[in-house]
Design an enzyme around this catalytic site. Structure first.
Site, short mmCIF file in Angstrom:
data_model
loop_
_atom_site.label_atom_id
_atom_site.label_comp_id
_atom_site.label_asym_id
_atom_site.label_seq_id
_atom_site.Cartn_x
_atom_site.Cartn_y
_atom_site.Cartn_z
N CYS A 34 0.88 -1.28 -0.04
CA CYS A 34 -0.06 -0.04 -0.04
C CYS A 34 0.76 1.26 0.10
O CYS A 34 0.31 2.31 -0.34
CB CYS A 34 -1.13 0.10 1.27
SG CYS A 34 -2.10 -1.29 1.25
N HIS A 77 -3.37 7.11 2.67
CA HIS A 77 -3.96 6.06 2.30
C HIS A 77 -5.03 5.53 2.68
O HIS A 77 -5.37 5.72 3.86
CB HIS A 77 -2.71 4.72 2.65
CG HIS A 77 -3.08 3.49 2.45
ND1 HIS A 77 -3.95 2.84 1.15
CD2 HIS A 77 -3.28 2.25 3.22
CE1 HIS A 77 -4.06 1.72 1.32
NE2 HIS A 77 -3.83 1.36 2.48
N ASN A 99 -10.43 -0.21 0.02
CA ASN A 99 -8.88 -0.08 0.11
C ASN A 99 -8.27 -0.72 -1.12
O ASN A 99 -8.43 -2.12 -1.43
CB ASN A 99 -8.24 -0.98 1.46
CG ASN A 99 -6.81 -0.99 1.55
OD1 ASN A 99 -5.97 -0.36 0.51
ND2 ASN A 99 -6.24 -1.38 2.56
N1 ACO Z 1 -18.64 -8.85 9.36
C1 ACO Z 1 -19.01 -9.30 10.46
N2 ACO Z 1 -18.35 -9.62 11.66
C2 ACO Z 1 -17.07 -9.71 11.16
C3 ACO Z 1 -16.51 -9.33 9.95
C4 ACO Z 1 -17.33 -8.82 8.97
N3 ACO Z 1 -16.76 -8.59 7.70
N4 ACO Z 1 -15.12 -9.57 9.93
C5 ACO Z 1 -14.91 -10.01 11.26
N5 ACO Z 1 -15.97 -10.11 12.03
C6 ACO Z 1 -16.15 -10.35 13.20
C7 ACO Z 1 -15.08 -11.39 14.01
O1 ACO Z 1 -14.99 -12.54 13.50
C8 ACO Z 1 -15.13 -11.11 15.43
O2 ACO Z 1 -16.07 -11.83 15.89
P1 ACO Z 1 -15.88 -12.41 17.29
O3 ACO Z 1 -15.68 -11.63 18.30
O4 ACO Z 1 -17.17 -13.45 17.51
O5 ACO Z 1 -14.71 -13.47 17.25
C9 ACO Z 1 -15.70 -9.63 15.70
O6 ACO Z 1 -16.13 -9.42 14.21
C10 ACO Z 1 -14.54 -8.64 15.92
O7 ACO Z 1 -13.33 -8.99 15.11
P2 ACO Z 1 -12.13 -7.91 14.96
O8 ACO Z 1 -11.03 -8.49 13.97
O9 ACO Z 1 -11.58 -7.78 16.47
O10 ACO Z 1 -12.76 -6.55 14.46
P3 ACO Z 1 -11.88 -5.34 14.70
O11 ACO Z 1 -12.82 -4.29 15.24
O12 ACO Z 1 -10.45 -5.33 14.97
O13 ACO Z 1 -12.41 -4.70 13.04
C11 ACO Z 1 -10.94 -4.40 10.92
C12 ACO Z 1 -11.67 -5.49 12.00
C13 ACO Z 1 -11.93 -3.74 10.60
C14 ACO Z 1 -10.18 -5.43 9.99
C15 ACO Z 1 -9.87 -3.71 11.73
O14 ACO Z 1 -9.04 -4.47 12.50
C16 ACO Z 1 -8.93 -2.71 10.84
O15 ACO Z 1 -9.49 -2.18 10.09
N6 ACO Z 1 -7.62 -3.23 10.93
C17 ACO Z 1 -6.67 -2.44 9.97
C18 ACO Z 1 -7.14 -3.00 8.67
C19 ACO Z 1 -6.35 -2.33 7.68
O16 ACO Z 1 -6.13 -1.07 7.56
N7 ACO Z 1 -5.95 -2.84 6.58
C20 ACO Z 1 -5.17 -2.55 5.66
C21 ACO Z 1 -4.41 -3.55 5.06
S1 ACO Z 1 -3.65 -3.51 3.80
C22 ACO Z 1 -2.89 -1.97 3.89
O17 ACO Z 1 -3.53 -1.16 3.39
C23 ACO Z 1 -1.89 -1.89 4.66
#
Ligand code: ACO
Length: 322
Positions: free
Chosen positions: A113, A249, A279
């Protein structure tokens, strides 16, 4: 001489996929996706004609037209991507052929990214060294082909697309830039995705898809990106409020808001398109820049700061006069 952006372009696939339609594929909801990420929909390739190359070439052509540059005037083409159609030739060489940029050297950069920023910084270094005078930089991704469409924690986050800038060597433009990497954190965002067919090496037959530890990426982003921005501003002797627009980003709107809060700046200084693009990795910053430019939001002499983070781990930033 430094890098000055003189034209922008972008290309998004025709198909728009809403959160609601993804909830037919995996157990998710519009409410969950919007509240955690700010994403409402994304563009995804939906035909064999839409490829990494086709989007890169269209975005590149649009940037050249916006700049009033002919392909034959280009000295350099850099493409930032982790989702090339081929391992070789590079997407940059394929774009060169497509556009007829017969005098350009061309190669790809993989910094995930952060790739567009690494490419911009590379072009700036070539210009400072007096080696080249014109360049086309393209960030492009077809991440839809690297994603496990049964994994709800990643498949809702990403989109496809391309963004491009035409750049020329100038007395003004780039004010300061930086980039960095920390390979020791590489395992929080990984895509192996290639089978080894060597008969002497037994690696199994499963294709790997993109794996992400979302919470660790989130923690890395909200710590590293503001540090990176602060250190760039310090290098330039500027305050956060001196910048007209921060084009970050577009991974997650919560990350963008957290950075705005840390810099004590209003969200109006942080244009965002993550809501309708998701993204798009290396393409996200140039797609956003094209959108902001085409809306007429940038005036000559404005100061803009581009910044991002990505797999590797990598991060980068550039402070520019428009
Ligand atoms: N829909 C519904 N529930 C979901 C989904 C979904 N799409 N995805 C995960 N869940 C559930 C999980 O299974 C978990 O359930 P559980 O509590 O029963 O185990 C719950 O939601 C919480 O999951 P987390 O992973 O803890 O959710 P979080 O609040 O951390 O959000 C997210 C996840 C949005 C991915 C967040 O961590 C995030 O934004 N991280 C950064 C991601 C990012 O910026 N990536 C860029 C990657 S590439 C780059 O640009 C570098």
């Amino acid at each position: 001489m430094r890098a000055k952006i003189i034209g922008t372009g972008s290309c998004l696939p025709e198909k728009i996929v809403t959160n609601d339609s993804l909830s037919g594929l995996v157990d998710t909801s519009d409410e969950w996706i919007q509240s955690r990420t700010g994403i409402r929909s994304r563009h995804l390739v939906s035909s064999k004609q839409e490829t990494t190359l086709s989007m890169a070439a269209k975005a590149g052509q649009a940037a050249l037209e916006d700049a009033g540059l002919l392909p034959q005037q280009l000295d350099l083409i850099l493409v930032a991507t982790v989702s090339s159609d081929f391992l070789t030739p590079s997407t940059a060489c394929m774009v060169q052929k497509e556009l007829g940029a017969c005098h350009a050297a061309a190669f790809d950069i993989n910094a995930a990214c952060s790739g567009f920023l690494f490419a911009l910084n590379t072009v700036d270094a070539y210009f400072q060294a007096g080696i080249y005078q014109t360049a086309l930089i393209i960030g492009v991704e077809t991440l839809s082909k690297l994603i496990d469409w049964s994994d709800r924690s990643t498949c809702v986050l990403f989109g496809d697309g391309a963004g491009a800038v035409a750049v020329k060597a100038s007395e003004e433009g780039m004010v300061a830039c930086l980039q960095g990497s920390d390979g020791s954190g590489g395992d929080i965002l990984v895509c192996k995705s290639r089978r080894n067919n060597n008969p002497y090496v037994h690696t199994g037959t499963d294709l790997d898809y993109l794996y992400m530890n979302g919470q660790e990426v989130f923690k890395f982003a909200v710590k590293k990106e503001p540090e990176c921005i602060q250190s760039l501003l310090q290098q330039a002797g500027m305050q956060p409020s001196d910048v007209d627009y921060y084009l970050l980003h577009q991974a997650n709107y919560r990350i963008i808001s957290s950075i705005a809060r840390k810099l004590k700046l209003p969200l109006e200084k942080f244009p965002s398109n993550v809501g309708h693009c998701g993204n798009t990795s290396a393409a996200s910053i140039p797609i956003l820049l094209d959108e902001v430019h085409k809306k007429g939001m940038l005036a000559e002499g404005n100061t803009i700061l581009l910044s991002g983070f990505g797999a590797g781990l990598t991060w980068g930033a550039a402070l520019l006069k428009w």
